[in-house]
Write an enzyme that holds these catalytic residues in place. Structure first.
Site, mmCIF file in Angstrom:
data_model
loop_
_atom_site.group_PDB
_atom_site.id
_atom_site.type_symbol
_atom_site.label_atom_id
_atom_site.label_comp_id
_atom_site.label_asym_id
_atom_site.label_seq_id
_atom_site.Cartn_x
_atom_site.Cartn_y
_atom_site.Cartn_z
ATOM 1 N N THR A 40 -18.217 13.596 -30.449
ATOM 2 C CA THR A 40 -17.259 14.298 -29.601
ATOM 3 C C THR A 40 -16.444 13.274 -28.811
ATOM 4 O O THR A 40 -16.555 12.075 -29.037
ATOM 5 C CB THR A 40 -17.975 15.255 -28.622
ATOM 6 O OG1 THR A 40 -18.586 14.485 -27.570
ATOM 7 C CG2 THR A 40 -19.047 16.065 -29.339
ATOM 8 N N CYS A 41 -15.670 13.775 -27.857
ATOM 9 C CA CYS A 41 -14.799 12.880 -27.099
ATOM 10 C C CYS A 41 -15.567 11.914 -26.212
ATOM 11 O O CYS A 41 -15.042 10.881 -25.817
ATOM 12 C CB CYS A 41 -13.823 13.694 -26.248
ATOM 13 S SG CYS A 41 -14.625 14.673 -24.964
ATOM 14 N N ARG B 192 -19.298 11.359 -26.680
ATOM 15 C CA ARG B 192 -20.648 11.073 -27.168
ATOM 16 C C ARG B 192 -20.633 10.861 -28.684
ATOM 17 O O ARG B 192 -19.797 11.411 -29.404
ATOM 18 C CB ARG B 192 -21.610 12.184 -26.801
ATOM 19 C CG ARG B 192 -21.435 13.475 -27.550
ATOM 20 C CD ARG B 192 -22.460 14.529 -27.121
ATOM 21 N NE ARG B 192 -22.284 14.907 -25.729
ATOM 22 C CZ ARG B 192 -23.129 14.559 -24.757
ATOM 23 N NH1 ARG B 192 -24.208 13.852 -25.029
ATOM 24 N NH2 ARG B 192 -22.903 14.931 -23.511
ATOM 25 N N GLU C 266 -19.454 22.960 -19.581
ATOM 26 C CA GLU C 266 -18.267 23.118 -20.425
ATOM 27 C C GLU C 266 -18.630 23.824 -21.737
ATOM 28 O O GLU C 266 -19.730 23.709 -22.245
ATOM 29 C CB GLU C 266 -17.629 21.748 -20.708
ATOM 30 C CG GLU C 266 -18.527 20.756 -21.416
ATOM 31 C CD GLU C 266 -17.980 20.344 -22.766
ATOM 32 O OE1 GLU C 266 -17.176 21.102 -23.328
ATOM 33 O OE2 GLU C 266 -18.381 19.282 -23.253
ATOM 34 N N ARG C 267 -17.682 24.567 -22.277
ATOM 35 C CA ARG C 267 -17.989 25.481 -23.371
ATOM 36 C C ARG C 267 -17.696 24.911 -24.755
ATOM 37 O O ARG C 267 -18.224 25.411 -25.750
ATOM 38 C CB ARG C 267 -17.215 26.777 -23.182
ATOM 39 C CG ARG C 267 -15.705 26.613 -23.125
ATOM 40 C CD ARG C 267 -15.025 27.884 -22.655
ATOM 41 N NE ARG C 267 -13.588 27.702 -22.501
ATOM 42 C CZ ARG C 267 -12.788 28.613 -21.964
ATOM 43 N NH1 ARG C 267 -13.301 29.754 -21.552
ATOM 44 N NH2 ARG C 267 -11.503 28.395 -21.845
ATOM 45 N N GLN D 224 -19.061 22.471 -30.992
ATOM 46 C CA GLN D 224 -19.151 21.190 -31.692
ATOM 47 C C GLN D 224 -20.545 20.982 -32.297
ATOM 48 O O GLN D 224 -20.685 20.425 -33.385
ATOM 49 C CB GLN D 224 -18.796 20.061 -30.727
ATOM 50 C CG GLN D 224 -17.329 20.070 -30.327
ATOM 51 C CD GLN D 224 -17.046 19.179 -29.128
ATOM 52 O OE1 GLN D 224 -17.894 19.004 -28.255
ATOM 53 N NE2 GLN D 224 -15.844 18.630 -29.070
ATOM 54 N N THR E 262 -4.152 18.509 -34.091
ATOM 55 C CA THR E 262 -4.313 19.872 -34.597
ATOM 56 C C THR E 262 -5.792 20.239 -34.763
ATOM 57 O O THR E 262 -6.132 21.147 -35.516
ATOM 58 C CB THR E 262 -3.610 20.029 -35.967
ATOM 59 O OG1 THR E 262 -4.100 19.020 -36.865
ATOM 60 C CG2 THR E 262 -2.105 19.906 -35.827
ATOM 61 N N ALA F 243 -9.916 20.802 -32.934
ATOM 62 C CA ALA F 243 -10.529 21.799 -32.049
ATOM 63 C C ALA F 243 -9.999 21.700 -30.627
ATOM 64 O O ALA F 243 -9.734 22.719 -29.980
ATOM 65 C CB ALA F 243 -12.048 21.624 -32.065
ATOM 66 N N ALA G 259 -7.116 20.513 -29.674
ATOM 67 C CA ALA G 259 -5.728 20.967 -29.661
ATOM 68 C C ALA G 259 -5.674 22.489 -29.639
ATOM 69 O O ALA G 259 -4.857 23.088 -28.925
ATOM 70 C CB ALA G 259 -4.983 20.417 -30.876
#
Length: 448
Positions: free
Chosen positions: A47-48, A50, A115-116, A121, A193, A195, A197
């Site tokens: 993810t952004c 981790r 956070e959702r 993810q 484009t 998730a 975004a």
């Protein structure tokens, strides 16, 4: 089988290193399984903020070899030396694996607590691994339990009602920095484009923003806006849109980042202030854009620092749900670990019975008396197996399954084989006793 995880997050290392480690993440699981027999399954969660690898090894002694194989693959893909890669990851085994993943999936380990996006993810990470054939049965159960835990936290605590996300906190920051807080009057350019975004587009719409343009270096902007609205940009129309923008949001993490000098040139004649929100782990915008006149840069670190602190009661409640779910998962896993032993004992006992019945048939033939003898013996054997089966479950629940297996080997000489692991399901052994069996002499004889 042993579950383990390699974890690199914003809590321990800088985001730039996390980004470098995640280079080549898409092929990591497949490569590791092909290269090392110590890796029986793998799921990658990137993810952004981790980069985590969840794996399954055949035996506890294989965990270190599996870790070394994954570190080598990451080092080769990222270009970072093995020592640096190895130091970047915390290794978890046993109950720590489920506790951490359940907390992650529930948003308790995020820069924005509660956070959702992270729950989605986690689900997509499992789906990808299943599609690629790298998800072992143990990992499938782990990730499914994590998703269920996230739903329970969302439904039972105030964390779910807040609806916070990294994107929403970033937009709140942008609102605070704007001279005009009305999003309906803002022009926004979104890069990417994926998730994030998609989540960004939804939240911008909720805030009343209608002038949204989308750029993708991969050329997917047309298809993206076809279902979400907005205007698709290409390389020719992008500069004009950026020159007129009030906000630009980076969600792509592509190699084609906006450089400070280029942005300064494009906006040289624009009197409008610009807020640049960079949500990409690998930076869509050159950090130097923060030094340009009239430009405010918000990053993931900005979001982390601005994220609101949740109430202690909600966090405590959510943590309790996560801890309970992790404990239940581990107990179920321990119970499953003796399934092979139960099956082995049943097979061994029934094989002995079948061998003896062959002798009876050879001597007396397939008479009614022989059938009644067989039925009675099978019923007796099943009853005898009931207590060892129950004890197996009890010992597994107390973490003593290894003692049970050792006992079978010592008393019966039974060698317990572990089932294949890379599958989407696992057959659980059932109690061999048929508690609803008919009395002897009624109807057809029972077969094993």
């Amino acid at each position: 089988m042993v579950l383990f995880s390699l974890v690199a997050t914003h809590a321990d290392i800088d985001l730039e290193t996390v980004a470098q480690l995640s280079t080549g993440a898409s092929g990591l699981a497949s490569s590791a399984l092909a290269e090392s027999p110590a890796v029986a399954g793998a799921v990658v969660l990137s993810t952004c903020n981790r980069f985590e690898i969840y794996g399954e090894a055949p035996r506890p002694d294989d965990v270190e070899a599996a870790r070394a194989a994954l570190v080598a693959q990451i080092s080769e893909a990222s270009g970072l030396n093995k020592q640096l890669v190895s130091r970047a990851f915390n290794t978890r085994t046993g109950p720590d694996v489920s506790r951490h993943l359940f907390a992650v999936s529930s948003g308790l380990d995020s820069a924005v607590v509660g956070e959702r996006e992270i729950a989605g993810q986690v689900r997509r990470a499992l789906i990808t691994a299943q599609h690629e054939g790298t998800a072992s049965s143990g990992l499938v159960r782990l990730f499914q339990a994590a998703s269920k835990t996230a739903k329970d936290v969302g439904a039972q605590t105030a964390l779910g009602s807040r609806g916070l996300s990294i994107v929403s906190v970033a937009l709140d920051l942008a609102t605070d920095l704007s001279e005009n807080a009305d999003w309906s009057s803002k022009r926004v350019v979104v890069f990417g484009t994926g998730a994030y975004a998609g989540a960004t587009m939804s939240l911008l719409r909720e805030r009343g923003c209608t002038d949204i343009s989308v750029f993708s270096s991969s050329g997917r902007a047309e298809g993206f806006v076809a279902t979400r609205g907005g205007t698709a940009l290409n390389s020719d129309s992008l500069p004009g849109a950026v020159a007129a923008a009030d906000v630009m949001i980076g969600c792509s993490g592509s190699d084609n980042r906006v450089e400070a000098a280029e942005l300064a040139r494009i906006r040289s004649a624009s009197p409008r202030p610009l807020i640049a929100i960079d949500l990409a782990l690998t930076h869509d915008f050159d950090p130097a854009v923060a030094e340009l006149d009239g430009v405010e840069l918000l990053t993931l670190e900005s979001v982390r620092l601005a994220a609101p602190q949740e109430q202690a009661e909600s966090l405590s409640q959510a943590s309790g749900i996560v801890a309970g779910a992790a404990t239940a998962f581990e107990q179920e896993r321990e119970a499953r670990s003796v399934d092979s032993a139960i099956v082995a004992l049943r097979r061994h006992t029934m094989d002995v019975l079948d061998a003896e019945m062959e002798k009876v048939r050879a001597r007396h033939g397939c008479t009614a008396a022989a059938e009644e003898v067989e039925f009675a013996l099978r019923r007796m054997v099943k009853q005898l197996l009931h207590v060892p089966t129950v004890r197996a479950r009890e010992l597994a629940a107390n973490g003593q399954q290894a003692d049970y297996v050792a006992g079978l080997e010592a008393v019966y000489g039974i060698s317990v084989e572990q089932p294949a692991t890379r599958t989407t399901g696992a057959a659980a052994a059932e109690c061999p006793v048929d508690h609803g069996a008919r009395p002897a002499g009624e109807g057809k004889r029972e077969t094993a």
